[in-house]
Write a protein that holds these residues in place. Sequence first.
Motif, mmCIF file in Angstrom:
data_model
loop_
_atom_site.group_PDB
_atom_site.id
_atom_site.type_symbol
_atom_site.label_atom_id
_atom_site.label_comp_id
_atom_site.label_asym_id
_atom_site.label_seq_id
_atom_site.Cartn_x
_atom_site.Cartn_y
_atom_site.Cartn_z
ATOM 1 N N HIS A 51 0.751 -1.330 0.066
ATOM 2 C CA HIS A 51 -0.145 -0.064 0.230
ATOM 3 C C HIS A 51 0.789 1.333 0.188
ATOM 4 O O HIS A 51 2.026 1.207 0.226
ATOM 5 N N HIS A 53 0.639 5.743 0.970
ATOM 6 C CA HIS A 53 -0.179 6.709 1.593
ATOM 7 C C HIS A 53 0.011 7.962 1.043
ATOM 8 O O HIS A 53 1.165 8.355 0.412
ATOM 9 N N GLN A 57 3.446 8.317 6.268
ATOM 10 C CA GLN A 57 3.174 7.707 7.221
ATOM 11 C C GLN A 57 4.486 7.704 8.055
ATOM 12 O O GLN A 57 5.524 7.301 7.624
ATOM 13 N N HIS A 92 4.882 0.150 -0.149
ATOM 14 C CA HIS A 92 5.647 -0.595 0.904
ATOM 15 C C HIS A 92 4.621 -1.412 1.792
ATOM 16 O O HIS A 92 3.564 -1.494 1.534
ATOM 17 N N HIS A 94 4.314 -3.431 6.141
ATOM 18 C CA HIS A 94 4.840 -3.364 7.426
ATOM 19 C C HIS A 94 4.361 -4.548 8.275
ATOM 20 O O HIS A 94 2.928 -4.710 8.030
HETATM 21 MN MN MN Z 1 1.886 2.038 5.625
#
Ligand code: MN
Length: 132
Positions: A51, A53, A57, A92, A94
Motif C-alpha cells: 500500500h 499513503h 506515514q 511499502h 509493514h
Molecule cells: Mn503504511
Amino acid sequence: MEIVPQQPTQKGPDAWFTGDVWFDVLAAPPLPARLRVNAVHFAPGARTAWHRHANGQSLHVTEGVARVGTRDGLVVEVQPGQTLWTPPGEWHWHGAVPDRLMTHLAMWEAGAAAGTPETEWAEQVTDEQYRV
Ligand code: MN
C-alpha cells in the motif's frame, strides 16, 4: 473540549492484511484536523498488503520487532523506540518478524477534503517478499 469515546478494537480486514492484526483508533479528529493515529498489533509473521499513503506515514515501534519492505526489494527491521518514515506515494508493507509479536503506532494525515483517499491498497505480500 471533550474526552473522545473509545472505539472498540477492530480486526484488520483480510483484504489488507496477512495473518492476525488488530488495531485501536487512538486519534481521528474531524476536519480541518487531519491527524490519524492507530495502535496496530501484529501476530508473529503478520503483515499488511502492499500500500501507499497520499501524505506519507510515520511508524513508531512500541513492542517487538517490525519488518518493513519497499518495491525496490529493501527489507529493514525496526526496533522498539525507533520511528520509520515512508514518504508520500512510496509503495511499502509493514508487519511483525516471524517469531515476535509487534505493535506500532501508525501516524498519518487524512486527505484535505472529506472522502479523499489517504491510503491505496494493492496485492498481498508473498512469503518470498517477506523473506520468511
Ligand atoms: Mn503504511
